[in-house]
Design a protein around this motif. Structure first.
Motif, PDB file in Angstrom:
ATOM      1  N   UNK A  66       0.805  -1.222   0.000  1.00 23.66           N
ATOM      2  CA  UNK A  66       0.000   0.000   0.000  1.00 23.66           C
ATOM      3  C   UNK A  66       0.839   1.274   0.000  1.00 23.66           C
ATOM      4  N   UNK A  67       2.156   1.092   0.182  1.00 21.85           N
ATOM      5  CA  UNK A  67       3.006   2.295   0.206  1.00 21.85           C
ATOM      6  C   UNK A  67       3.893   2.400  -1.031  1.00 21.85           C
ATOM      7  N   UNK A  68       3.766   1.447  -1.967  1.00 22.94           N
ATOM      8  CA  UNK A  68       4.637   1.529  -3.144  1.00 22.94           C
ATOM      9  C   UNK A  68       4.072   2.535  -4.139  1.00 22.94           C
ATOM     10  N   UNK A  69       4.971   3.051  -4.991  1.00 21.60           N
ATOM     11  CA  UNK A  69       4.532   3.946  -6.064  1.00 21.60           C
ATOM     12  C   UNK A  69       4.117   3.104  -7.250  1.00 21.60           C
ATOM     13  N   UNK A  70       4.677   3.391  -8.398  1.00 26.27           N
ATOM     14  CA  UNK A  70       4.297   2.664  -9.604  1.00 26.27           C
ATOM     15  C   UNK A  70       4.839   1.236  -9.586  1.00 26.27           C
ATOM     16  N   UNK A 120       7.766  -6.278 -16.422  1.00 30.42           N
ATOM     17  CA  UNK A 120       8.363  -6.247 -17.759  1.00 30.42           C
ATOM     18  C   UNK A 120       9.479  -7.268 -17.849  1.00 30.42           C
ATOM     19  N   UNK A 121       9.481  -7.995 -18.956  1.00 34.77           N
ATOM     20  CA  UNK A 121      10.503  -9.003 -19.222  1.00 34.77           C
ATOM     21  C   UNK A 121      10.749  -9.914 -18.025  1.00 34.77           C
ATOM     22  N   UNK A 122       9.642 -10.378 -17.465  1.00 35.50           N
ATOM     23  CA  UNK A 122       9.734 -11.359 -16.391  1.00 35.50           C
ATOM     24  C   UNK A 122      10.122 -10.790 -15.038  1.00 35.50           C
ATOM     25  N   UNK A 123      10.235  -9.462 -14.932  1.00 35.88           N
ATOM     26  CA  UNK A 123      10.588  -8.879 -13.632  1.00 35.88           C
ATOM     27  C   UNK A 123       9.472  -7.992 -13.110  1.00 35.88           C
ATOM     28  N   UNK A 124       9.262  -8.077 -11.824  1.00 35.36           N
ATOM     29  CA  UNK A 124       8.294  -7.239 -11.126  1.00 35.36           C
ATOM     30  C   UNK A 124       9.090  -6.136 -10.437  1.00 35.36           C
ATOM     31  N   UNK A 125       8.754  -4.892 -10.713  1.00 34.26           N
ATOM     32  CA  UNK A 125       9.479  -3.776 -10.092  1.00 34.26           C
ATOM     33  C   UNK A 125       8.486  -2.826  -9.442  1.00 34.26           C
ATOM     34  N   UNK A 126       8.763  -2.450  -8.209  1.00 34.98           N
ATOM     35  CA  UNK A 126       7.890  -1.499  -7.508  1.00 34.98           C
ATOM     36  C   UNK A 126       8.729  -0.319  -7.038  1.00 34.98           C
ATOM     37  N   UNK A 127       8.206   0.879  -7.270  1.00 33.86           N
ATOM     38  CA  UNK A 127       8.912   2.070  -6.797  1.00 33.86           C
ATOM     39  C   UNK A 127       8.610   2.265  -5.317  1.00 33.86           C
ATOM     40  N   UNK A 128       9.659   2.518  -4.559  1.00 33.71           N
ATOM     41  CA  UNK A 128       9.466   2.831  -3.143  1.00 33.71           C
ATOM     42  C   UNK A 128      10.198   4.139  -2.859  1.00 33.71           C
TER      43      UNK A 128
END
Ligand code: SF4
Length: 283
Positions: A173-177, A181-189
C-alpha cells in the motif's frame, strides 16, 4: 476432457469467431488473432511504456470518437477501481497500469443504462470478451471502442501484499508505480525501487488467470502492451476499422516490433491454460 468443459470451450471459440466476423478486420494469425496493423509506438505523453493508451484516449476525445471512456485508476493504498473519464485531464489522472483484476464492464453497463452510446473501454482480455457481448446485445446504436491491454496474469491484492512483505519487506500500500516487464516485477518505493522475478510471486497471482488463454486481447479494436517493444515504447495491434481510425495520424514515433517475442508469450500463455484445464480434469 469432460463434455461440459469441452462444450464451454467450443462455445467460447464460436463466440470469438462471431466477434471477429462482426467487428474485426485483417488476417487471422494463430497467436496474435485478427489484425490489420502491428507496430511499436512512443507518444509525447509521459506514462507507462510510451504513454500510448492515454494518447489514444485523448486523441479519441479530441476527434469526437467517443463521449466517455472507462479506465482503471488507483485508489487508496494499492487498490484499483473502474472510473469514467470524460476529459483529457481525467485520462491523465488515471494513467499507469494496475496489475489487479477490475470489473470495468459493470461500469460499461451503467453508462449504457444512463443513455451513453459512444464509449471507449480500456481493459484486459477477459473484460474485452464481456464488453463485446454487451456490444452485441445493444446492437448498432451502441458504439464501443475497446483498447485492450496485453495481460499475462493479474494479482490477488491480499496475496500480493503478503508476498511483497515476506520477500521484499515492502508494504504494497506504500509503493509507487508497479511495472511488470521481461519477467521482472518492479515497484517504486521511497528513495528507489525493489524488484524480483515475476515467477517468484506465483502464489500471488489470481487463480482464474491460470486458465485464461488470451495474452494479446484478441477481441479488442487496438491491443497495447510492452512485449515486443523496447523500453519506453508500446506494441500496438490494430484489429478493426474503429482501431484504424483511432490510431490514424497518431502523433507518435513508430518502429517495428519483435513479433516473434509476442507470439512466444502468447503461445506460452495458451499452453499454460491447456495445462491448467488438464490438471482440473485430473483432480
Ligand atoms: S490473465 Fe486473463 S483472466 Fe486474468 S486478468 Fe488477464 S485477461 Fe483476465
Amino acid at each position: 476432457m469432460p463434455s461440459k468443459q469441452a462444450e464451454n470451450l467450443k462455445h467460447k471459440a464460436e463466440n470469438e469467431e462471431k466477434v471477429e466476423q462482426q467487428y474485426l478486420k485483417g488476417k487471422k494469425d494463430e497467436d496474435l488473432g485478427v489484425f490489420c496493423d502491428l507496430f511499436s509506438a512512443k507518444t509525447g505523453v509521459e506514462g507507462q511504456d510510451g504513454g500510448v493508451v492515454s494518447s489514444l484516449l485523448i486523441k479519441g476525445f479530441r476527434e469526437g470518437l467517443f463521449d466517455a471512456a472507462i479506465v482503471v485508476r488507483r485508489t487508496e493504498g494499492y487498490n484499483a477501481e473502474a472510473a469514467v473519464a470524460e476529459t483529457a485531464e481525467d485520462v491523465l489522472a488515471a494513467k499507469g497500469t494496475q496489475y489487479l483484476r477490475v470489473n470495468v464492464t459493470k461500469k460499461l453497463r451503467e453508462l449504457i443504462s444512463e443513455g451513453k452510446k459512444r464509449i471507449a473501454v480500456v481493459c484486459t482480455p477477459c473484460e474485452a470478451a464481456v464488453a463485446r457481448k454487451i456490444q452485441q446485445t445493444n446492437g448498432r446504436d451502441c458504439e464501443i471502442t475497446i483498447i485492450g491491454l496485453f495481460c499475462f496474469e493479474a494479482f490477488n491484492r491480499e496475496r500480493l501484499k503478503d508476498e511483497l512483505k515476506n520477500r521484499l519487506s515492502v508494504d504494497l500500500d506504500k509503493v509507487g508505480r508497479i511495472q511488470v516487464r521481461q519477467g521482472r516485477f518492479t515497484a517504486q518505493i521511497e528513495g528507489g525501487e525493489v524488484s524480483c522475478r515475476v515467477k517468484d510471486l506465483d502464489r500471488a497471482s489470481d487463480g482464474a488467470c491460470r486458465l485464461c488463454d488470451d495474452f494479446v486481447c484478441r477481441l479488442a479494436d487496438v491491443s497495447v502492451g510492452s512485449v515486443g517493444s523496447r523500453p519506453g515504447y508500446s506494441t500496438m495491434i490494430v484489429r478493426s476499422e474503429v482501431g484504424e481510425k483511432l490510431v490514424r495520424n497518431m502523433d507518435a514515433a513508430k518502429e517495428t516490433v519483435d513479433k516473434q517475442e509476442i507470439c512466444r508469450v502468447a503461445k506460452f500463455k495458451k499452453n499454460r491454460s491447456k495445462k491448467g484445464f488438464s490438471r482440473l480434469n485430473k483432480s
